[in-house]
Design an enzyme around this catalytic site. Structure first.
Site, PDB file in Angstrom:
ATOM      1  N   ASP A  44       0.827  -1.208   0.000  1.00  0.00           N
ATOM      2  CA  ASP A  44       0.000   0.000   0.000  1.00  0.00           C
ATOM      3  C   ASP A  44       0.860   1.255   0.000  1.00  0.00           C
ATOM      4  OD1 ASP A  44      -2.917   1.104   0.640  1.00  0.00           O
ATOM      5  OD2 ASP A  44      -1.506   2.216   1.908  1.00  0.00           O
ATOM      6  N   TYR A  49       2.701   9.803  -0.530  1.00  0.00           N
ATOM      7  CA  TYR A  49       3.832   9.206   0.197  1.00  0.00           C
ATOM      8  C   TYR A  49       5.158   9.414  -0.533  1.00  0.00           C
ATOM      9  CZ  TYR A  49       0.062   6.499   2.488  1.00  0.00           C
ATOM     10  OH  TYR A  49      -1.072   6.104   3.149  1.00  0.00           O
ATOM     11  N   LYS A  78      -2.938   5.823  -4.228  1.00  0.00           N
ATOM     12  CA  LYS A  78      -4.066   6.695  -3.917  1.00  0.00           C
ATOM     13  C   LYS A  78      -3.910   8.046  -4.601  1.00  0.00           C
ATOM     14  CE  LYS A  78      -3.937   4.692   0.724  1.00  0.00           C
ATOM     15  NZ  LYS A  78      -2.509   4.380   0.755  1.00  0.00           N
ATOM     16  N   HIS A 112      -7.905   9.359  -1.859  1.00  0.00           N
ATOM     17  CA  HIS A 112      -7.234   9.402  -0.560  1.00  0.00           C
ATOM     18  C   HIS A 112      -8.085  10.078   0.514  1.00  0.00           C
ATOM     19  CE1 HIS A 112      -2.891   9.257   1.138  1.00  0.00           C
ATOM     20  NE2 HIS A 112      -3.768   9.049   2.079  1.00  0.00           N
TER      21      HIS A 112
END
Length: 287
Positions: A44, A49, A78, A112
């Protein structure tokens, strides 16, 4: 490993590996590679990120070394709020995520946050799903009222809703709503995100001792037995392996109930999604 079936028929593991707050590319790549070597088959990540490329590189390394095959691994990313201003911008962001990962497609792709024009963004995700760029689509941080309105409005219902779920924030109403719409729950911060000192909880320690497991393993197992896909994160090989070792024991009904008594409701949440300043921050606005 146990699996769960999404509402489009795709199966995903009930435990995955998260890479939130692992921005260092080498550390992220090495951690994901180790997770794949141990046996994780769900990874994930997210645009926010900044490590989609490291995840893709780790997967390609693992495939080259004979650890896994591409079709056996579920790679999730996401769409961030800044890319939800229009359907066109969301479509471009989806393509950018795929390109950055170095993969031909992404297995699961999520909105997200329920912010910005997320309905327009969802339409772009629906089109990418139907084009085969995304094998499954879902949402993240959609609370029961938002998820209800969303599922009653969109053309293709989300297959997953990734939310904060742990003994200090059990979100029973959220799970009930997801079950109603056949949306699979995924847990971010399933170990509490380092906020609650569960490893000092005497009841948790006794349960863990009874099963010859750690408190962390007990917390992950508790969520799995609620039908929740868990996404623990670590950059330490021994902890990555420990978190994966939850498939040879079960908690009884009394233990499940006891763990659930630690629920603090919204005060136990790490991300304050109902606070206007948090929403403005996600939208890139001044608090």
């Amino acid at each position: 490993m146990e699996y769960v079936t999404l509402n489009n028929g795709m199966k995903i593991p009930m435990e995955g590996f998260g890479v939130f707050r692992v921005p260092d590319k080498k550390e992220c790549e090495d951690s994901v590679y180790e997770a794949l070597r141990i046996g994780y088959r769900l990874i994930d990540t997210a645009t926010a990120y900044t490590n989609e490329d490291a995840v893709g590189n780790a997967l390609k390394r693992a495939i080259a070394d004979g650890i896994c095959q591409r079709e056996d691994v579920i790679v999730t990313s996401k769409l961030w709020v800044s890319d939800m201003s229009s359907q066109e911008k969301a479509a471009s962001a989806i393509d950018a995520s795929i390109a950055k990962s170095g993969l031909e497609y992404l297995d699961l792709y999520l909105l997200h946050q329920a912010m910005g024009d997320y309905f327009a963004a969802w339409r772009a995700m629906e089109e990418a799903y139907e084009a085969g760029k995304l094998k499954a689509i879902g949402v993240s941080n959609f609370y029961p009222n938002i998820l209800t309105n969303f599922c009653e409005t969109v053309r293709i219902k989300p297959m997953v809703n990734q939310v904060e779920l742990h003994p200090y924030y059990t979100q029973e109403a959220a799970l009930k709503t997801m079950k109603y719409y056949n949306v699979i729950p995924e847990a971010w911060a399933p170990l509490g995100g380092g906020r609650y000192n569960p490893f000092e909880d005497e009841d948790f320690k006794q349960i863990a001792q009874r099963h010859s497991k750690t408190v962390g393993q007990v917390m992950l197992r508790w969520n799995v037995q609620r039908g929740v896909v868990v996404l623990p994160k670590s950059t330490h090989a021994e902890r990555i392996a420990e978190n994966f070792d939850i498939w040879d024991f079960s908690l009884d009904e009394e233990e499940m109930k006891l763990i659930g008594t630690r629920d603090m409701g919204y005060t136990g949440s790490r991300a304050k999604h109902f606070e206007p300043d948090f929403v403005r921050m996600c939208l890139g606005k001044k608090a």
